[in-house]
Scaffold this motif. Structure first.
Motif, PDB file in Angstrom:
ATOM      1  N   ALA A 163     -22.250   4.002  35.323  1.00 10.75           N
ATOM      2  CA  ALA A 163     -22.329   5.049  34.297  1.00 10.75           C
ATOM      3  C   ALA A 163     -22.593   6.400  34.939  1.00 10.75           C
ATOM      4  N   GLU A 164     -23.312   6.415  36.064  1.00 13.29           N
ATOM      5  CA  GLU A 164     -23.634   7.688  36.726  1.00 13.29           C
ATOM      6  C   GLU A 164     -22.391   8.335  37.339  1.00 13.29           C
ATOM      7  N   GLY A 165     -21.361   7.535  37.618  1.00 11.79           N
ATOM      8  CA  GLY A 165     -20.160   8.070  38.241  1.00 11.79           C
ATOM      9  C   GLY A 165     -19.183   8.688  37.262  1.00 11.79           C
ATOM     10  N   ILE A 166     -19.481   8.545  35.972  1.00 10.83           N
ATOM     11  CA  ILE A 166     -18.569   9.048  34.937  1.00 10.83           C
ATOM     12  C   ILE A 166     -19.144  10.307  34.305  1.00 10.83           C
ATOM     13  N   ALA A 167     -18.352  11.369  34.273  1.00 14.56           N
ATOM     14  CA  ALA A 167     -18.774  12.610  33.629  1.00 14.56           C
ATOM     15  C   ALA A 167     -18.163  12.689  32.232  1.00 14.56           C
ATOM     16  N   VAL A 168     -18.858  13.383  31.334  1.00 14.34           N
ATOM     17  CA  VAL A 168     -18.455  13.476  29.935  1.00 14.34           C
ATOM     18  C   VAL A 168     -18.460  14.935  29.520  1.00 14.34           C
ATOM     19  N   GLY A 169     -17.508  15.336  28.705  1.00 16.00           N
ATOM     20  CA  GLY A 169     -17.489  16.714  28.220  1.00 16.00           C
ATOM     21  C   GLY A 169     -16.518  16.885  27.075  1.00 16.00           C
ATOM     22  N   PRO A 170     -16.445  18.100  26.519  1.00 13.31           N
ATOM     23  CA  PRO A 170     -15.506  18.360  25.416  1.00 13.31           C
ATOM     24  C   PRO A 170     -14.053  18.349  25.912  1.00 13.31           C
ATOM     25  N   ARG A 171     -13.149  18.083  24.997  1.00 16.69           N
ATOM     26  CA  ARG A 171     -11.731  17.999  25.336  1.00 16.69           C
ATOM     27  C   ARG A 171     -11.146  19.392  25.590  1.00 16.69           C
ATOM     28  N   ILE A 172     -10.009  19.383  26.271  1.00 15.34           N
ATOM     29  CA  ILE A 172      -9.427  20.639  26.748  1.00 15.34           C
ATOM     30  C   ILE A 172      -8.233  21.060  25.905  1.00 15.34           C
ATOM     31  N   GLY A 173      -8.161  22.364  25.630  1.00 14.83           N
ATOM     32  CA  GLY A 173      -6.960  22.912  24.992  1.00 14.83           C
ATOM     33  C   GLY A 173      -6.861  22.666  23.505  1.00 14.83           C
ATOM     34  N   ILE A 174      -8.000  22.389  22.836  1.00 15.90           N
ATOM     35  CA  ILE A 174      -7.961  22.075  21.404  1.00 15.90           C
ATOM     36  C   ILE A 174      -8.946  22.943  20.627  1.00 15.90           C
ATOM     37  N   ASP A 175      -9.088  24.193  21.040  1.00 18.05           N
ATOM     38  CA  ASP A 175     -10.053  25.085  20.387  1.00 18.05           C
ATOM     39  C   ASP A 175      -9.764  25.265  18.896  1.00 18.05           C
ATOM     40  N   TYR A 176      -8.531  25.015  18.495  1.00 18.17           N
ATOM     41  CA  TYR A 176      -8.151  25.138  17.086  1.00 18.17           C
ATOM     42  C   TYR A 176      -8.829  24.092  16.208  1.00 18.17           C
ATOM     43  N   ALA A 177      -9.484  23.081  16.807  1.00 16.71           N
ATOM     44  CA  ALA A 177      -9.994  21.940  16.041  1.00 16.71           C
ATOM     45  C   ALA A 177     -11.398  22.164  15.479  1.00 16.71           C
ATOM     46  N   GLY A 178     -11.900  23.410  15.530  1.00 15.43           N
ATOM     47  CA  GLY A 178     -13.205  23.699  14.935  1.00 15.43           C
ATOM     48  C   GLY A 178     -14.321  22.905  15.589  1.00 15.43           C
ATOM     49  N   GLU A 179     -15.210  22.321  14.769  1.00 10.18           N
ATOM     50  CA  GLU A 179     -16.356  21.602  15.333  1.00 10.18           C
ATOM     51  C   GLU A 179     -15.921  20.356  16.104  1.00 10.18           C
ATOM     52  N   ASP A 180     -14.759  19.813  15.794  1.00 12.09           N
ATOM     53  CA  ASP A 180     -14.296  18.635  16.534  1.00 12.09           C
ATOM     54  C   ASP A 180     -13.954  18.977  17.984  1.00 12.09           C
ATOM     55  N   ARG A 186     -14.024  13.739  26.421  1.00 16.72           N
ATOM     56  CA  ARG A 186     -13.263  13.795  27.662  1.00 16.72           C
ATOM     57  C   ARG A 186     -14.085  13.099  28.746  1.00 16.72           C
ATOM     58  N   PHE A 187     -13.441  12.233  29.508  1.00 17.15           N
ATOM     59  CA  PHE A 187     -14.129  11.465  30.550  1.00 17.15           C
ATOM     60  C   PHE A 187     -13.400  11.643  31.873  1.00 17.15           C
ATOM     61  N   TRP A 188     -14.187  11.812  32.942  1.00 14.29           N
ATOM     62  CA  TRP A 188     -13.562  11.887  34.251  1.00 14.29           C
ATOM     63  C   TRP A 188     -14.508  11.342  35.318  1.00 14.29           C
ATOM     64  N   LEU A 189     -13.952  11.100  36.513  1.00 14.87           N
ATOM     65  CA  LEU A 189     -14.766  10.588  37.611  1.00 14.87           C
ATOM     66  C   LEU A 189     -15.427  11.766  38.310  1.00 14.87           C
ATOM     67  N   LYS A 190     -16.738  11.740  38.348  1.00 15.87           N
ATOM     68  CA  LYS A 190     -17.512  12.828  38.952  1.00 15.87           C
ATOM     69  C   LYS A 190     -17.084  13.065  40.394  1.00 15.87           C
ATOM     70  N   GLY A 191     -16.790  14.324  40.712  1.00 10.66           N
ATOM     71  CA  GLY A 191     -16.510  14.677  42.090  1.00 10.66           C
ATOM     72  C   GLY A 191     -15.124  14.310  42.583  1.00 10.66           C
ATOM     73  N   ASN A 192     -14.299  13.702  41.747  1.00 14.22           N
ATOM     74  CA  ASN A 192     -12.953  13.325  42.183  1.00 14.22           C
ATOM     75  C   ASN A 192     -12.046  14.550  42.181  1.00 14.22           C
ATOM     76  N   LYS A 193     -11.369  14.791  43.311  1.00 12.85           N
ATOM     77  CA  LYS A 193     -10.600  16.035  43.415  1.00 12.85           C
ATOM     78  C   LYS A 193      -9.270  15.968  42.673  1.00 12.85           C
ATOM     79  N   TRP A 194      -8.914  14.799  42.138  1.00  8.93           N
ATOM     80  CA  TRP A 194      -7.648  14.683  41.406  1.00  8.93           C
ATOM     81  C   TRP A 194      -7.836  14.900  39.915  1.00  8.93           C
ATOM     82  N   VAL A 195      -9.046  15.293  39.491  1.00 12.49           N
ATOM     83  CA  VAL A 195      -9.299  15.641  38.094  1.00 12.49           C
ATOM     84  C   VAL A 195      -8.720  17.029  37.837  1.00 12.49           C
TER      85      VAL A 195
END
Length: 199
Positions: A163-180, A186-195
DNA sequence: CCACTGATTTCCT
DNA sequence: GGAAATCAGTGGA
């Protein structure tokens, strides 16, 4: 081993998006095998998610496949230019999907470089949903393709992520979606340069 | 480093 | 007519 349908038909799309990290996405076009490890995903949760194309039960020729039972591909054109690859999840009628935003290339790198018109592997080979589709040769001909077939599929190679290796955050490019737009889906591997983007 | 812009088609208002 | 689940290139600080 190749993921079977029961992986995709689970009802929690946010969980499926997380579970896809560390799995391997492959395409095989006329014997040309390309693929890599999934390092970044986003969940889109059906008709109640303002960022989802199927929000408010919207049905068009484009979104129709989202209502299919999990385990097929949803590929659509964005900005008139890029084919984005999504995985349909959940049961028929739910319209949940996972956007695969980036892979770490492992298979068929030479072929991917040709498709991207690049000479040297760099993160922009496959870091980002638009360029990843180009590298893997994914276009709208894959709309509705079963992920249990032999053209495009996902394999579990037994990579265990903490669980520590997985980063979490808001999704990208969807600012039109208001509070959603603030949902941490959005999930990605922490420190991975291919993100596709940092932080 | 950052902000801005063009490319180009699908779908909605 | 306008915006969109993006990317590469430009120009300025």
């Amino acid at each position: 081993m190749k993921l079977k349908k029961d992986f995709y038909t689970r009802t929690d799309v946010v969980q499926v998006a997380q579970d896809l990290l560390g799995k391997y996405l492959y395409t095989n076009h006329d014997g040309l095998l390309t693929g890599g490890m999934i390092v970044e995903t986003e969940a889109y949760s059906g008709t109640n998610d303002k960022a989802c194309h199927a929000h408010m039960n919207r049905r068009t020729r484009r979104t129709e496949i989202m209502y299919h039972e999990g385990g097929v591909a949803y590929v659509y054109l964005v900005y008139g230019m890029y084919n984005l690859f999504n995985i349909i999840t959940n049961v028929e009628g739910s319209a949940d999907a996972v956007l695969v935003r980036a892979i770490e290339p492992t298979e068929g790198i030479e072929e991917m470089l040709l498709r991207r018109n690049m000479v040297t592997p760099k993160p922009n080979l496959t870091a980002g949903p638009g360029v990843m589709s180009i590298a893997l040769g994914i276009d709208r001909s894959h709309y509705g393709a079963p992920l249990t077939g032999d053209t495009i599929w996902i394999e579990d190679k037994g990579i265990a992520l903490s669980a520590e290796g997985i980063a979490v955050g808001p999704r990208i490019g969807i600012d039109y979606a208001g509070e959603d737009a603030l949902l941490p889906w959005r999930f990605w591997l922490k420190g991975n340069k291919w993100v596709s983007r940092k932080k």
